[in-house]
Design a protein around this motif. Structure first.
Motif, PDB file in Angstrom:
ATOM      1  N   ILE A 150      73.375 -50.709   1.190  1.00  8.38           N
ATOM      2  CA  ILE A 150      72.353 -49.742   1.224  1.00  8.38           C
ATOM      3  C   ILE A 150      70.895 -50.450   1.030  1.00  8.38           C
ATOM      4  N   PHE A 151      70.819 -51.521   0.443  1.00  6.41           N
ATOM      5  CA  PHE A 151      69.503 -52.181   0.273  1.00  6.41           C
ATOM      6  C   PHE A 151      69.311 -53.520   1.316  1.00  6.41           C
ATOM      7  N   ASP A 152      70.075 -53.131   2.431  1.00  5.46           N
ATOM      8  CA  ASP A 152      70.029 -54.090   3.760  1.00  5.46           C
ATOM      9  C   ASP A 152      70.282 -55.608   3.424  1.00  5.46           C
ATOM     10  N   ILE A 153      71.082 -55.853   2.339  1.00 10.86           N
ATOM     11  CA  ILE A 153      71.654 -57.368   1.871  1.00 10.86           C
ATOM     12  C   ILE A 153      72.645 -57.419   2.660  1.00 10.86           C
ATOM     13  N   ASN A 154      72.450 -58.685   3.183  1.00 11.93           N
ATOM     14  CA  ASN A 154      73.810 -59.295   4.087  1.00 11.93           C
ATOM     15  C   ASN A 154      74.700 -59.636   2.895  1.00 11.93           C
ATOM     16  N   ALA A 155      75.988 -58.813   2.874  1.00  7.26           N
ATOM     17  CA  ALA A 155      76.997 -59.049   1.922  1.00  7.26           C
ATOM     18  C   ALA A 155      77.776 -60.139   2.341  1.00  7.26           C
ATOM     19  N   THR A 156      77.871 -60.461   3.667  1.00  6.34           N
ATOM     20  CA  THR A 156      78.876 -61.487   4.339  1.00  6.34           C
ATOM     21  C   THR A 156      78.136 -62.887   4.027  1.00  6.34           C
TER      22      THR A 156
ATOM     23  N   PHE B 166      84.950 -54.320  -5.979  1.00  4.13           N
ATOM     24  CA  PHE B 166      84.355 -55.446  -4.984  1.00  4.13           C
ATOM     25  C   PHE B 166      83.893 -54.598  -3.838  1.00  4.13           C
ATOM     26  N   VAL B 167      84.609 -53.643  -3.292  1.00  2.00           N
ATOM     27  CA  VAL B 167      84.270 -52.828  -2.234  1.00  2.00           C
ATOM     28  C   VAL B 167      83.088 -51.980  -2.522  1.00  2.00           C
ATOM     29  N   THR B 168      82.882 -51.397  -3.411  1.00  4.45           N
ATOM     30  CA  THR B 168      81.689 -50.578  -3.966  1.00  4.45           C
ATOM     31  C   THR B 168      80.471 -51.455  -3.932  1.00  4.45           C
ATOM     32  N   LEU B 169      80.481 -52.706  -4.665  1.00  2.00           N
ATOM     33  CA  LEU B 169      79.374 -53.673  -4.554  1.00  2.00           C
ATOM     34  C   LEU B 169      78.990 -53.934  -3.096  1.00  2.00           C
ATOM     35  N   VAL B 170      79.999 -54.382  -2.330  1.00  2.00           N
ATOM     36  CA  VAL B 170      79.475 -54.463  -0.775  1.00  2.00           C
ATOM     37  C   VAL B 170      78.885 -53.336  -0.419  1.00  2.00           C
TER      38      VAL B 170
END
Length: 275
Positions: free
Chosen positions: A85-91, A76-80
């Protein structure tokens, strides 16, 4: 075509290269941390097994569950990190996933029941890997205990995946010594005391030869009788999972001893089949 000429290909290639380097670096760190974490967990449980005198089955069960939880958390941490890296808002994605999860949660009551039941199975130490159990209609040896399912290997080799919610009752046959039981049928007209003496002699000899017998074997007397035969019962306490081998050895030795003590070669004792 002027817009193509205005594209800064050098900058694009540079940015792409940085992204690839970050992805590769993240994956390398993921595999290194996972390997170190697994080794640390295994070493920790090995030490805990010695210090706290935990059973091998219990240690293996908790170790497997801990490694699984650690792997999911690390993934999960690695996915976040990758999303960042791709500037996607994980929150925002996590919040959206939470809403969707809440919506489907009402239809996942079985899964929740599996997790809750599995938690209490582990907390109360009802079962460990390697135990011989009867659960949800299956007899066999436990190969894995998780928060969702229990894996039971039947004696014919079948691996049964049992949802924890179906384990409404559980019989653990490996908590303590086991009992070997043998029923011997002799003709009604024969001398019972003589037969008991012969069988008990065999039992005493078996006790001396087999260190896996904890107590007995002893002839406890007449179990049943009918118009043609009398059933004598022999019982013994054995080490875990050794009762079947002891029963087979007893049947063979008793049959040979009874046949050897018959005056009439045509006359033999019969053994009642075990259910």
């Amino acid at each position: 075509m002027d817009w193509i000429e205005n594209i800064n290909w050098e900058q694009i290639l540079l940015d792409t290269g940085f992204i690839l380097l970050k992805l590769i670096g993240t994956l390398i760190v993921f595999y290194i941390v996972r390997a170190i974490g697994k080794r640390f967990i295994r070493n920790s449980f090995s030490k805990a097994q010695v210090k706290k005198k935990m059973s091998a089955g219990r240690t293996k069960t908790l170790q497997s569950l801990t490694i699984s939880t650690f792997s999911y958390a690390l993934l999960f941490v690695t996915l976040v990190v990758i999303l960042g890296i791709f500037d996607i808002n994980a929150t925002g994605l996590i919040a959206g996933a939470g809403v969707v999860g809440l919506a489907i949660g009402f239809g996942a009551q079985g899964l929740v029941s599996d997790v809750v039941t599995g938690f209490f199975l582990l907390l109360e130490k009802q079962v460990d890997v390697g135990d011989y159990v009867t659960a949800a209609g299956y007899d066999g040896v436990v190969e894995d205990v998780g928060l969702r399912t229990m894996q039971i290997r039947s004696f014919d080799g079948t691996l049964n995946y049992v949802p924890n919610r179906e384990v409404t009752s559980l019989s653990n046959h490996t908590r303590g010594n086991m009992q070997a039981l043998v029923d011997i049928v002799i003709p009604y007209s024969d001398n019972i005391d003589e037969a008991v003496g012969i069988i008990q002699t065999v039992c005493d000899e078996m006790k001396e030869m087999n260190s896996k017998i904890i107590e007995g074997p002893n002839v406890i007397g007449v179990q049943t009788f009918d118009t043609a035969a009398v059933t004598l019962r022999v019982i013994a306490k054995t080490e875990m999972m050794e009762q079947w081998a002891i029963e087979r050895d007893l049947r063979k030795a008793i049959k040979e001893a009874l046949d050897a003590n018959q005056d009439d070669p045509e006359k033999t004792y019969a053994e009642q089949p075990q259910g």
